[in-house]
Design a protein around this motif. Structure first.
Motif, PDB file in Angstrom:
ATOM      1  N   ARG A 306      23.323-107.825  15.662  1.00 17.13           N
ATOM      2  CA  ARG A 306      22.466-108.710  14.783  1.00 17.13           C
ATOM      3  C   ARG A 306      23.178-109.999  14.472  1.00 17.13           C
ATOM      4  O   ARG A 306      22.241-111.184  14.568  1.00 17.13           O
ATOM      5  CB  ARG A 306      21.873-107.939  13.932  1.00 17.13           C
ATOM      6  N   ALA A 307      24.245-110.195  14.290  1.00 19.84           N
ATOM      7  CA  ALA A 307      24.801-111.267  13.556  1.00 19.84           C
ATOM      8  C   ALA A 307      24.952-112.312  14.803  1.00 19.84           C
ATOM      9  O   ALA A 307      24.711-113.547  14.725  1.00 19.84           O
ATOM     10  CB  ALA A 307      26.210-110.941  13.256  1.00 19.84           C
ATOM     11  N   MET A 308      25.165-111.757  15.961  1.00 19.17           N
ATOM     12  CA  MET A 308      25.299-112.704  17.210  1.00 19.17           C
ATOM     13  C   MET A 308      23.864-113.305  17.317  1.00 19.17           C
ATOM     14  O   MET A 308      23.629-114.500  18.064  1.00 19.17           O
ATOM     15  CB  MET A 308      25.909-111.853  18.349  1.00 19.17           C
ATOM     16  N   ASP A 309      22.851-112.487  17.377  1.00 14.93           N
ATOM     17  CA  ASP A 309      21.428-112.858  17.722  1.00 14.93           C
ATOM     18  C   ASP A 309      21.415-114.117  16.664  1.00 14.93           C
ATOM     19  O   ASP A 309      20.552-115.151  16.838  1.00 14.93           O
ATOM     20  CB  ASP A 309      20.461-111.706  17.498  1.00 14.93           C
ATOM     21  N   GLN A 310      21.686-113.843  15.264  1.00 18.41           N
ATOM     22  CA  GLN A 310      21.247-114.918  14.285  1.00 18.41           C
ATOM     23  C   GLN A 310      21.969-116.105  14.463  1.00 18.41           C
ATOM     24  O   GLN A 310      21.454-117.348  14.278  1.00 18.41           O
ATOM     25  CB  GLN A 310      21.830-114.366  12.832  1.00 18.41           C
TER      26      GLN A 310
END
Ligand code: TXA
Ligand code: MG
Length: 351
Positions: A306-310
């Motif tokens: 999720r952090a990478m998508d953000q």
């Protein structure tokens, strides 16, 4: 449990008033998102088909995919099921509350809606304190809360309350699709429960539909039989779809030895690739380093995706974790997250 997980649990707190309000909302047919030790669930009264239908609508999930019924510690599983083999009772005794879902024959009065029309029901008793409090408050501990992971269909499962809010945005809040999100900190396990099918025990033996924190070996130690891998005739489980648990950016799994070279090549092409890794790669950025052991890795992997998508990266490279039993759950989720991205690195390097 990892240190990080115990800290998260210690910080987990839902006020008794919030629990009571959430239980009342469920009883009134509304949806409530709540923490479990695996991932956050999106719950509805399992015996209220109209409420269960709201889960499918909110998630965008196909109607024929069954959901797991969550019950309070000490719940009467015979209420939900029509046939409980000794093996099931032994596993309940040993692993509940905990991250093990059992698929059993469904009792006739349990609505079709929870099992997508199949004659079975998936049932589990979660061990997260907030989940247990909610289940005890809901219908005086005698109800069941149908709950898939609290994400849109096919997406990465949420492991914090914020992840749930990020998935559903303005669909959350009183009078909206989701009445409330109970906050219980970070889910301690981090990947979904192990699913074991015991509904066809006599003919098929125990079948492991989804690997998780509780391993096939641990199950075998309790029931004396090693669970088999599913075959074609196994019941449908959306967590067993080839593509699932996927972030927005494509995911590519790479052996440790290929990472540095690939990162350098992508950089030369002006590509923004992120790395999720467990061995040190000092130059990698953006990156998330996860622990080099399976429990800690599982705890952090969804938050990392999720952090990478953000950060809106174009591609997520994942250092392929070791193989072996203890890594089965993690490898299963990563393989599905990466499904459909075959050849993605080559395509990025060509264009
Ligand atoms: O850890 C978990 O299991 C989380 C938390 C919230 O408890 N829940 C979860 O739910 O992962 P969901 O709906 O995202 O995945 C549940 C899986 C699906 O693959 C579903 O098809 C399978 O369980 N399942 C549920 N009932 C079933 C049944 N009667 N027969 C076969 N598979 C079933
Ligand atoms: Mg799910």
């Amino acid at each position: 449990m990892t240190d990080a997980a115990s800290r998260a649990l210690a910080a987990a707190a839902a006020a008794p008033a919030d629990i009571a309000a959430a239980a009342a909302a469920l009883e009134a047919g509304a949806l409530v998102a709540f923490p479990t030790e695996t991932v956050y669930g999106l719950g509805a009264d399992a015996e209220n088909p109209a409420a269960v239908a709201k889960i499918y609508a909110a998630k965008g999930r196909p109607q024929d995919h069954p959901v797991i019924v969550h019950v309070a510690p000490g719940a009467d599983i015979d209420y939900w099921t029509s046939e409980v083999p000794d093996a099931a009772r032994a596993l309940v005794q040993h692993f509940w509350p905990g991250p093990l879902t059992l698929i059993l024959k469904r009792n006739t009065h349990i609505p079709d809606a929870v099992s997508g029309g199949q004659d079975t029901v998936g049932i589990r008793c979660p061990s997260h304190p907030v989940a247990m409090q909610l289940l005890q408050a809901f219908k005086g501990g005698k109800g069941g809360v149908a709950a898939p992971s609290a994400n849109k269909f096919g997406n990465v499962s949420p492991t914090t309350a914020q992840h749930v809010r990020d998935e559903f945005h303005d669909e959350v809040g009183q009078g909206n699709v989701i009445d409330s999100v109970l906050d219980g900190g970070s889910s301690q396990v981090g990947i979904e429960s192990t699913i074991l099918d015991l509904s066809r025990l006599a003919t098929h033996g125990p079948v492991l539909l989804r690997p998780g924190h509780i391993s096939a070996q641990q199950i075998a130690d309790v029931i004396g039989v090693m669970p088999r891998q599913p075959d074609q005739a196994a019941p449908r489980a959306s967590g067993t779809l080839e593509s699932h648990y996927a972030p927005k950016a494509p995911v590519a799994l790479l052996p440790t030895g290929d990472i540095e070279k690939t990162l350098a090549q992508l950089k030369l092409q002006g590509r923004c690739a992120a790395l999720i890794h467990y061995t040190p790669f000092p130059g990698a950025h953006p990156n998330v380093a996860l622990p080099a052991e399976p429990k800690g890795y599982a705890y952090g992997v969804y938050a990392a995706l999720r952090a990478m998508d953000q950060q809106q990266v174009e591609l997520i490279l994942v250092e392929a974790p070791p193989t072996g039993d203890a890594w089965l759950g993690v490898n299963d989720r990563l393989r599905r997250a990466a499904f459909g991205s075959t050849g993605i690195i080559e395509r990025f390097l060509k264009t």
